[in-house]
Design an enzyme around this catalytic site. Structure first.
Site, mmCIF file in Angstrom:
data_model
loop_
_atom_site.group_PDB
_atom_site.id
_atom_site.type_symbol
_atom_site.label_atom_id
_atom_site.label_comp_id
_atom_site.label_asym_id
_atom_site.label_seq_id
_atom_site.Cartn_x
_atom_site.Cartn_y
_atom_site.Cartn_z
ATOM 1 N N GLY A 48 0.776 -1.244 0.000
ATOM 2 C CA GLY A 48 0.000 0.000 0.000
ATOM 3 C C GLY A 48 0.801 1.284 0.000
ATOM 4 O O GLY A 48 0.333 2.307 -0.488
ATOM 5 N N GLU A 103 4.046 4.096 6.037
ATOM 6 C CA GLU A 103 2.822 3.316 5.807
ATOM 7 C C GLU A 103 1.784 4.150 5.074
ATOM 8 O O GLU A 103 1.808 5.380 5.142
ATOM 9 C CB GLU A 103 2.225 2.882 7.158
ATOM 10 C CG GLU A 103 2.543 1.452 7.540
ATOM 11 C CD GLU A 103 1.806 0.422 6.682
ATOM 12 O OE1 GLU A 103 1.290 0.771 5.602
ATOM 13 O OE2 GLU A 103 1.751 -0.745 7.104
ATOM 14 N N ASP A 104 0.877 3.466 4.417
ATOM 15 C CA ASP A 104 -0.212 4.200 3.764
ATOM 16 C C ASP A 104 -1.343 4.488 4.751
ATOM 17 O O ASP A 104 -1.924 5.559 4.739
ATOM 18 C CB ASP A 104 -0.744 3.442 2.540
ATOM 19 C CG ASP A 104 -1.135 2.009 2.857
ATOM 20 O OD1 ASP A 104 -0.466 1.385 3.692
ATOM 21 O OD2 ASP A 104 -2.107 1.507 2.276
ATOM 22 N N ASP A 107 -4.766 1.764 10.796
ATOM 23 C CA ASP A 107 -6.195 1.493 10.966
ATOM 24 C C ASP A 107 -6.405 0.889 12.366
ATOM 25 O O ASP A 107 -6.383 1.611 13.362
ATOM 26 C CB ASP A 107 -6.586 0.536 9.831
ATOM 27 C CG ASP A 107 -8.071 0.409 9.616
ATOM 28 O OD1 ASP A 107 -8.831 0.773 10.516
ATOM 29 O OD2 ASP A 107 -8.489 -0.078 8.555
ATOM 30 N N LYS A 135 -6.665 6.443 10.773
ATOM 31 C CA LYS A 135 -8.096 6.233 11.047
ATOM 32 C C LYS A 135 -8.232 5.893 12.522
ATOM 33 O O LYS A 135 -8.413 4.728 12.899
ATOM 34 C CB LYS A 135 -8.569 5.022 10.229
ATOM 35 C CG LYS A 135 -9.728 5.261 9.318
ATOM 36 C CD LYS A 135 -10.170 3.934 8.722
ATOM 37 C CE LYS A 135 -10.567 4.098 7.286
ATOM 38 N NZ LYS A 135 -11.080 2.845 6.702
ATOM 39 N N PHE A 156 -14.366 3.552 3.469
ATOM 40 C CA PHE A 156 -13.513 2.664 2.676
ATOM 41 C C PHE A 156 -12.760 3.487 1.639
ATOM 42 O O PHE A 156 -13.316 3.883 0.624
ATOM 43 C CB PHE A 156 -14.335 1.571 2.005
ATOM 44 C CG PHE A 156 -13.494 0.371 1.658
ATOM 45 C CD1 PHE A 156 -12.362 0.501 0.856
ATOM 46 C CD2 PHE A 156 -13.811 -0.877 2.161
ATOM 47 C CE1 PHE A 156 -11.565 -0.595 0.555
ATOM 48 C CE2 PHE A 156 -13.027 -1.981 1.864
ATOM 49 C CZ PHE A 156 -11.905 -1.840 1.063
ATOM 50 N N VAL A 157 -11.487 3.753 1.942
ATOM 51 C CA VAL A 157 -10.709 4.612 1.049
ATOM 52 C C VAL A 157 -9.785 3.791 0.149
ATOM 53 O O VAL A 157 -9.210 2.788 0.573
ATOM 54 C CB VAL A 157 -9.886 5.663 1.836
ATOM 55 C CG1 VAL A 157 -10.785 6.748 2.376
ATOM 56 C CG2 VAL A 157 -9.081 5.023 2.963
ATOM 57 N N ASP A 163 -5.774 -0.207 -1.874
ATOM 58 C CA ASP A 163 -6.560 -1.047 -2.775
ATOM 59 C C ASP A 163 -7.894 -1.494 -2.180
ATOM 60 O O ASP A 163 -8.108 -1.441 -0.965
ATOM 61 C CB ASP A 163 -5.779 -2.313 -3.122
ATOM 62 C CG ASP A 163 -5.797 -3.342 -1.973
ATOM 63 O OD1 ASP A 163 -5.439 -2.965 -0.840
ATOM 64 O OD2 ASP A 163 -6.202 -4.501 -2.204
ATOM 65 N N ARG A 169 -5.273 0.881 -6.801
ATOM 66 C CA ARG A 169 -4.029 1.427 -6.238
ATOM 67 C C ARG A 169 -3.473 2.553 -7.110
ATOM 68 O O ARG A 169 -2.775 3.432 -6.630
ATOM 69 C CB ARG A 169 -2.959 0.331 -6.130
ATOM 70 C CG ARG A 169 -3.265 -0.755 -5.095
ATOM 71 C CD ARG A 169 -2.009 -1.581 -4.844
ATOM 72 N NE ARG A 169 -2.272 -2.855 -4.212
ATOM 73 C CZ ARG A 169 -2.326 -3.068 -2.899
ATOM 74 N NH1 ARG A 169 -2.166 -2.074 -2.064
ATOM 75 N NH2 ARG A 169 -2.547 -4.273 -2.416
HETATM 76 C C1 PRP Z 1 -2.870 -2.098 5.081
HETATM 77 C C2 PRP Z 1 -1.855 -1.022 5.421
HETATM 78 C C3 PRP Z 1 -1.305 -1.458 6.734
HETATM 79 C C4 PRP Z 1 -2.466 -2.188 7.373
HETATM 80 C C5 PRP Z 1 -3.118 -1.261 8.347
HETATM 81 O O1 PRP Z 1 -2.218 -3.138 4.435
HETATM 82 O O2 PRP Z 1 -0.855 -0.909 4.451
HETATM 83 O O3 PRP Z 1 -0.196 -2.319 6.593
HETATM 84 O O4 PRP Z 1 -3.394 -2.514 6.332
HETATM 85 O O5 PRP Z 1 -4.191 -1.898 8.953
HETATM 86 P P1 PRP Z 1 -4.215 -2.200 10.509
HETATM 87 O O6 PRP Z 1 -3.821 -0.939 11.218
HETATM 88 O O7 PRP Z 1 -5.670 -2.555 10.744
HETATM 89 O O8 PRP Z 1 -3.291 -3.334 10.797
HETATM 90 P P2 PRP Z 1 -2.983 -4.347 3.723
HETATM 91 O O9 PRP Z 1 -3.044 -5.517 4.667
HETATM 92 O O10 PRP Z 1 -4.283 -3.852 3.164
HETATM 93 O O11 PRP Z 1 -1.975 -4.747 2.553
HETATM 94 P P3 PRP Z 1 -1.408 -3.877 1.329
HETATM 95 O O12 PRP Z 1 -0.449 -2.874 1.913
HETATM 96 O O13 PRP Z 1 -0.725 -4.880 0.462
HETATM 97 O O14 PRP Z 1 -2.584 -3.212 0.647
#
Ligand code: PRP
Length: 184
Positions: A48, A103-104, A107, A135, A156-157, A163, A169
């Site tokens: 991400g 990080e992106d 959450d 978030k 849901f962003v 993604d 993405r």
């Molecule tokens: C997303 C994001 C973080 C994680 C955050 O990755 O990049 O790593 O979720 O969520 P959390 O705070 O609830 O743990 P994702 O698992 O969607 O994988 P990606 O980066 O390959 O899209």
């Protein structure tokens, strides 16, 4: 799929390209001031963060290094569960380095709290977190970021690296996905 095709699945644009550019530049300035005279190691957590990382790194003025990690969290649908799997580890040791995890989105905090435990044990000189999106309403682990681009509501962003089902993405902005897309 054309970008215009993707646009049909977006309810509204939450953060425009221009706002992203401005904020990423500010974050770069802040990091440059905080790490003046140092050589931070930017660690991108794939997948991400790949676009944010590329844009942020170009706004960092001091010498810096980059490395990449890939993790997957086992969760269903739209939330992670806390179980994290290292898919690709860092290439080099972080011992004694000033590490900034890029990080992106922060959450639930499950992924990052696991990752921080793991990285701390490798004895970096310092360890900070820079997330494009935060978030806080969904947080289940006590983790806060040192640098935050935008605090976002619980929607849901997608886009700018984020993604849904591995798509969207490559949207150049952050958009809110129409619920009918993921409720299908
Ligand atoms: C997303 C994001 C973080 C994680 C955050 O990755 O990049 O790593 O979720 O969520 P959390 O705070 O609830 O743990 P994702 O698992 O969607 O994988 P990606 O980066 O390959 O899209």
């Amino acid at each position: 799929m054309e970008k215009s095709e993707m646009r049909k699945d977006i309810d509204h644009i939450l953060i425009s390209e221009e706002k992203l550019r401005e904020r990423v530049a500010q974050l770069g300035e802040q990091i440059s001031a905080d790490y003046a005279g140092k050589c931070p190691l930017l660690v991108s957590v794939l997948r991400g963060s790949f676009i944010f990382m590329a844009d942020l790194a170009r706004q960092v003025q001091p010498f810096c290094q980059v490395d990449f990690m890939a993790v997957s969290s086992y969760g269903s649908g739209t939330s992670s569960s806390g179980q994290v799997n290292i898919v690709k580890d860092l290439t080099e040791s972080i011992e004694g380095k000033d590490v900034i995890v890029v990080e992106d989105i922060l959450d639930s905090g499950n992924t990052l709290s696991y990752l921080f435990q793991l990285l701390k044990a490798r004895n970096p000189a310092s360890l900070k977190l820079c997330t494009l999106l935060d978030k806080p309403s969904r947080r289940s682990k006590p983790i806060t970021a040192d640098y935050v681009g935008f605090t976002v509501p619980d929607e849901f962003v997608v886009g700018y690296g984020l993604d849904y089902d591995e798509l969207y993405r490559n949207l150049p902005y952050i958009g809110v996905l129409k619920p009918q897309v993921y409720e299908k």
